[in-house]
Design a protein around this motif. Sequence first.
Motif, mmCIF file in Angstrom:
data_model
loop_
_atom_site.group_PDB
_atom_site.id
_atom_site.type_symbol
_atom_site.label_atom_id
_atom_site.label_comp_id
_atom_site.label_asym_id
_atom_site.label_seq_id
_atom_site.Cartn_x
_atom_site.Cartn_y
_atom_site.Cartn_z
ATOM 1 N N THR A 1 1.069 -0.965 -0.201
ATOM 2 C CA THR A 1 -0.070 -0.051 -0.049
ATOM 3 C C THR A 1 0.789 1.702 -0.037
ATOM 4 O OG1 THR A 1 -1.983 -1.234 1.254
ATOM 5 C CG2 THR A 1 -1.895 1.812 1.144
ATOM 6 N N TYR A 2 1.540 1.295 0.999
ATOM 7 C CA TYR A 2 2.537 2.271 0.779
ATOM 8 C C TYR A 2 3.310 2.609 -0.179
ATOM 9 C CZ TYR A 2 7.239 5.001 1.758
ATOM 10 O OH TYR A 2 7.662 6.166 1.757
ATOM 11 N N PHE A 3 4.334 1.249 -0.803
ATOM 12 C CA PHE A 3 4.910 1.560 -2.187
ATOM 13 C C PHE A 3 3.355 1.730 -3.160
ATOM 14 C CE2 PHE A 3 5.874 -0.419 -6.738
ATOM 15 C CZ PHE A 3 7.261 -0.281 -5.925
ATOM 16 N N GLY A 4 1.961 1.899 -3.233
ATOM 17 C CA GLY A 4 0.934 2.650 -4.152
ATOM 18 C C GLY A 4 1.346 4.193 -4.143
ATOM 19 N N ILE A 5 1.529 4.214 -2.659
ATOM 20 C CA ILE A 5 0.927 5.860 -2.539
ATOM 21 C C ILE A 5 2.041 6.669 -3.248
ATOM 22 C CG2 ILE A 5 1.192 7.301 -0.672
ATOM 23 C CD1 ILE A 5 -1.204 5.061 0.816
ATOM 24 N N ARG A 6 3.652 5.668 -3.018
ATOM 25 C CA ARG A 6 4.302 6.517 -3.339
ATOM 26 C C ARG A 6 4.170 7.021 -4.693
ATOM 27 N NH1 ARG A 6 10.961 3.963 -2.821
ATOM 28 N NH2 ARG A 6 12.272 5.845 -3.911
ATOM 29 N N PHE A 7 3.760 5.392 -5.045
ATOM 30 C CA PHE A 7 3.568 5.936 -7.230
ATOM 31 C C PHE A 7 2.760 7.146 -7.575
ATOM 32 C CE2 PHE A 7 0.328 5.076 -10.198
ATOM 33 C CZ PHE A 7 1.112 4.763 -11.500
ATOM 34 N N PHE A 8 1.863 7.234 -6.382
ATOM 35 C CA PHE A 8 0.578 8.681 -6.803
ATOM 36 C C PHE A 8 1.386 9.799 -6.462
ATOM 37 C CE2 PHE A 8 -2.849 5.077 -6.523
ATOM 38 C CZ PHE A 8 -2.604 5.531 -7.945
ATOM 39 N N LYS A 9 2.268 9.532 -5.233
ATOM 40 C CA LYS A 9 3.337 10.973 -4.824
ATOM 41 C C LYS A 9 4.093 11.188 -6.121
ATOM 42 C CE LYS A 9 6.245 12.643 -1.627
ATOM 43 N NZ LYS A 9 7.442 12.532 -0.093
ATOM 44 N N GLU A 10 5.237 10.000 -6.538
ATOM 45 C CA GLU A 10 6.627 9.880 -8.083
ATOM 46 C C GLU A 10 5.511 10.822 -9.253
ATOM 47 O OE1 GLU A 10 9.444 10.095 -7.064
ATOM 48 O OE2 GLU A 10 10.073 9.990 -5.490
ATOM 49 N N LEU A 11 4.110 10.454 -9.797
ATOM 50 C CA LEU A 11 3.791 10.543 -10.217
ATOM 51 C C LEU A 11 3.205 11.967 -11.036
ATOM 52 C CD1 LEU A 11 2.456 9.183 -13.249
ATOM 53 C CD2 LEU A 11 -0.403 8.810 -12.011
ATOM 54 N N PHE A 12 2.810 12.613 -10.187
ATOM 55 C CA PHE A 12 2.765 14.363 -10.421
ATOM 56 C C PHE A 12 3.647 14.886 -9.848
ATOM 57 C CE2 PHE A 12 -1.597 11.881 -9.647
ATOM 58 C CZ PHE A 12 -1.646 11.869 -11.464
ATOM 59 N N THR A 13 5.362 15.020 -9.541
ATOM 60 C CA THR A 13 6.539 15.513 -9.803
ATOM 61 C C THR A 13 7.199 15.304 -11.051
ATOM 62 O OG1 THR A 13 7.360 14.031 -8.538
ATOM 63 C CG2 THR A 13 5.576 14.961 -6.930
ATOM 64 N N SER A 14 8.102 16.636 -11.117
ATOM 65 C CA SER A 14 8.982 15.977 -12.060
ATOM 66 C C SER A 14 10.318 15.885 -11.490
ATOM 67 C CB SER A 14 8.938 18.167 -12.522
ATOM 68 O OG SER A 14 9.598 18.162 -11.745
ATOM 69 N N PRO A 15 10.913 15.395 -12.624
ATOM 70 C CA PRO A 15 11.192 15.104 -14.345
ATOM 71 C C PRO A 15 9.794 13.940 -14.317
ATOM 72 C CG PRO A 15 13.111 13.855 -13.572
ATOM 73 C CD PRO A 15 12.496 14.843 -12.206
ATOM 74 N N PHE A 16 9.616 14.103 -15.206
ATOM 75 C CA PHE A 16 8.784 13.161 -15.926
ATOM 76 C C PHE A 16 8.861 12.771 -17.467
ATOM 77 C CE2 PHE A 16 6.016 16.351 -14.472
ATOM 78 C CZ PHE A 16 5.649 16.443 -13.693
ATOM 79 N N GLU A 17 9.262 11.196 -16.839
ATOM 80 C CA GLU A 17 9.857 10.505 -17.573
ATOM 81 C C GLU A 17 8.991 9.847 -19.345
ATOM 82 O OE1 GLU A 17 13.326 9.751 -17.677
ATOM 83 O OE2 GLU A 17 13.350 10.012 -15.476
ATOM 84 N N GLY A 18 8.655 10.912 -19.896
ATOM 85 C CA GLY A 18 8.245 10.820 -21.104
ATOM 86 C C GLY A 18 8.565 9.876 -21.990
#
Length: 260
Positions: A22-39
């Motif tokens: 669950t913490y791993f998933g929360i960290r995913f959403f936190k990192e998802l909306f922070t730069s830099p973005f690995e497009g």
Amino acid sequence: MSETNSIVARAKLFFDGVGAMTYFGIRFFKELFTSPFEGKELLRQCYLIGNRSLVLVGVTGFILGLVFTLQSRPTLLEFGASSWMPSMVSLSIVREIGPVIFALICAGKIGSGIGAELGSMKVTEQIDAMEVSGTNPFKYLVVTRILATTLMLPLLILIGDAIALFGSALIENLKGEVSYLLYFNKVFDALEFSDLIPATIKSFFFGFAIGLVGCYKGYHCSKGTVGVGEASNTAVVYTSMLLFIIDFIAVFITDIFVEI
């Protein structure tokens, strides 16, 4: 007493794992909306996941349509309801059978691959080397893979459903002399947006679960090369269980909205 302690220890280990994931998933959403973005890496992962799984999903869908129609046709003929075949097959595949079967296939293909890949990088200290060099390995390796599976699995399921319906139409054309035009007219008459929308929405959750479990098991791999095999194996097992749980919740919620 020892058996009780063993059960308690296993339960504690299970809930510790659920909390860590669950913490791993929360960290995913936190990192998802922070730069830099690995497009670029995201596009590369989307291509790899979709391209490598397309043939497997297509073959599975075609065989699913053939077998499901061959097994159902004698029963419908016995009751004089063979004209219902396109409606029954399309609703069954699009609503339930297709998403679950294709998600399980992708769990074995994609989930195990992600677990083994990240596990190998973990035991060979490549992830540690990325951290030392100033790169965010979680964003580059985990976020891109979870997002790619979340985006690509609905597309794979839609393609698999279409191929499965073609396989069913092929059997009806050969056995029942039903034209492809008539078959697909009945299919589209039977299907509604209320059938497609819930199946599509839950396929996004299926993709997220596959990516999350595969990345979690690989990213926290240990015990050397033996751990890589364990990460790959447990990723498939845990993902399969999670897919059935998500499917049950989705069907339960959909049923509530239908009754309302």
